[in-house]
Design a protein around this motif. Structure first.
Motif, PDB file in Angstrom:
ATOM      1  N   LEU A 185       0.820  -1.218   0.000  1.00 54.77           N
ATOM      2  CA  LEU A 185       0.000   0.000   0.000  1.00 54.77           C
ATOM      3  C   LEU A 185       0.850   1.261   0.000  1.00 54.77           C
ATOM      4  CD1 LEU A 185      -2.752  -1.144   2.529  1.00 54.77           C
ATOM      5  CD2 LEU A 185      -2.960  -0.934   0.039  1.00 54.77           C
ATOM      6  N   ASP A 201       1.881   3.565  -2.229  1.00 49.64           N
ATOM      7  CA  ASP A 201       1.697   4.221  -3.526  1.00 49.64           C
ATOM      8  C   ASP A 201       1.601   3.237  -4.685  1.00 49.64           C
ATOM      9  OD1 ASP A 201       1.255   6.371  -5.179  1.00 49.64           O
ATOM     10  OD2 ASP A 201       3.374   6.866  -5.429  1.00 49.64           O
ATOM     11  N   VAL A 205      -7.442  -1.428  -5.832  1.00 46.05           N
ATOM     12  CA  VAL A 205      -6.760  -2.253  -4.837  1.00 46.05           C
ATOM     13  C   VAL A 205      -7.833  -2.988  -4.047  1.00 46.05           C
ATOM     14  CG1 VAL A 205      -5.301  -2.287  -2.783  1.00 46.05           C
ATOM     15  CG2 VAL A 205      -4.783  -0.686  -4.647  1.00 46.05           C
ATOM     16  N   LEU A 221      -1.627   6.333  -1.121  1.00 41.84           N
ATOM     17  CA  LEU A 221      -2.325   5.980  -2.351  1.00 41.84           C
ATOM     18  C   LEU A 221      -2.378   7.199  -3.275  1.00 41.84           C
ATOM     19  CD1 LEU A 221      -5.258   4.113  -0.599  1.00 41.84           C
ATOM     20  CD2 LEU A 221      -3.381   3.024  -1.830  1.00 41.84           C
ATOM     21  N   SER A 222      -2.445   6.921  -4.565  1.00 41.03           N
ATOM     22  CA  SER A 222      -2.499   8.011  -5.552  1.00 41.03           C
ATOM     23  C   SER A 222      -3.750   7.883  -6.398  1.00 41.03           C
ATOM     24  CB  SER A 222      -1.246   7.986  -6.430  1.00 41.03           C
ATOM     25  OG  SER A 222      -0.084   8.187  -5.663  1.00 41.03           O
ATOM     26  N   SER A 278      -6.153   5.405  -6.183  1.00 39.36           N
ATOM     27  CA  SER A 278      -6.718   4.072  -6.378  1.00 39.36           C
ATOM     28  C   SER A 278      -8.076   3.955  -5.683  1.00 39.36           C
ATOM     29  CB  SER A 278      -5.784   2.998  -5.812  1.00 39.36           C
ATOM     30  OG  SER A 278      -4.529   3.013  -6.441  1.00 39.36           O
ATOM     31  N   VAL A 318     -10.173   1.653  -3.410  1.00 39.20           N
ATOM     32  CA  VAL A 318      -9.896   0.587  -2.452  1.00 39.20           C
ATOM     33  C   VAL A 318     -11.184  -0.180  -2.180  1.00 39.20           C
ATOM     34  CG1 VAL A 318      -9.183   0.054  -0.089  1.00 39.20           C
ATOM     35  CG2 VAL A 318      -7.971   1.813  -1.400  1.00 39.20           C
ATOM     36  N   ALA A 346      -6.921   7.470  -1.376  1.00 38.89           N
ATOM     37  CA  ALA A 346      -7.870   6.700  -2.188  1.00 38.89           C
ATOM     38  C   ALA A 346      -8.904   7.636  -2.799  1.00 38.89           C
ATOM     39  CB  ALA A 346      -8.552   5.630  -1.348  1.00 38.89           C
TER      40      ALA A 346
END
Length: 205
Positions: free
Chosen positions: A76, A78, A84, A125-126, A128, A130, A151
């Motif tokens: 997790l 990045d 994800v 996160l960039s 994504s 989740v 997220a």
């Protein structure tokens, strides 16, 4: 021996346009997959079946076994996959992790569960999406922590679904996404399916 004539330019695109609309058409047109998923298996039990089924939908899956908190943090940190999925067990808004031997546990950044504080401290996160499958993983504090960590959306159950429902829910979502529904539309259709699946909720930034 005669050589087959090459199809005229644009013939494949015109043929694909006659087929029922689906993201699968992108795969038929030559893309290896129409999207990518990082699938994190935190001793959930159904993640391998989920991986195989998602690949049938034209999804490229990176399957990661998570045996300790450091694995989860690394996965997790990045990720560049648009989606994800954390296939896990949960309790009271925390992701439960495998029990470790004391000599290994003492080297971990935190203990046997990941809650909001651990997410905020370690997850990056960039954008994504989740998707969490564990019981009570839709707790607003945990969901907000994932959103604060970057997220773009978080989909998770508020309650304790049956184990097979936790496998079916992501499959249902990706079926709907493959059928060109938006994520919000996919979650709405999932929730309308029956009472068990109505536990899943979406929150976005």
């Amino acid at each position: 021996m005669t050589m087959e004539s090459k199809p005229e330019p644009g013939a494949e695109a015109r043929w694909l346009a006659t087929q029922r609309p689906s993201r699968i058409r992108e795969v038929q047109a030559g893309r290896p997959a129409w999207t990518r998923v990082d699938l994190l298996d935190v001793e959930e039990g159904g993640a391998r079946a989920l991986r195989d089924a998602l690949e049938v939908f034209g999804v490229q899956v990176a399957y990661v076994r998570v045996g300790q908190p450091r694995h989860l943090i690394a996965a997790l940190g990045d990720p560049d996959a648009p989606y994800v999925i954390i296939a896990c067990h949960g309790d009271e808004g925390r992701i439960l992790l495998p029990e470790l031997a004391p000599e290994l546990a003492r080297f971990q950044p935190f203990g046997g569960e990941m809650g909001p504080a651990e997410v905020r401290a370690h997850v990056r996160l960039s954008g994504s999406v989740v998707i969490l499958t564990g019981c009570d993983a839709g707790d607003p504090e945990l969901v907000d922590a994932f959103l604060d960590a970057g997220a773009s959306a978080c989909v998770a159950p508020r309650g304790a679904p049956f184990g097979y429902a936790s496998v079916f829910a992501p499959l249902f979502l990706f079926y709907e996404l493959t059928e060109l529904r938006t994520l919000e539309q996919a979650v709405a259709r999932l929730r309308a399916h029956d009472d068990e699946l109505s536990m899943w909720h979406i929150r976005t930034r």
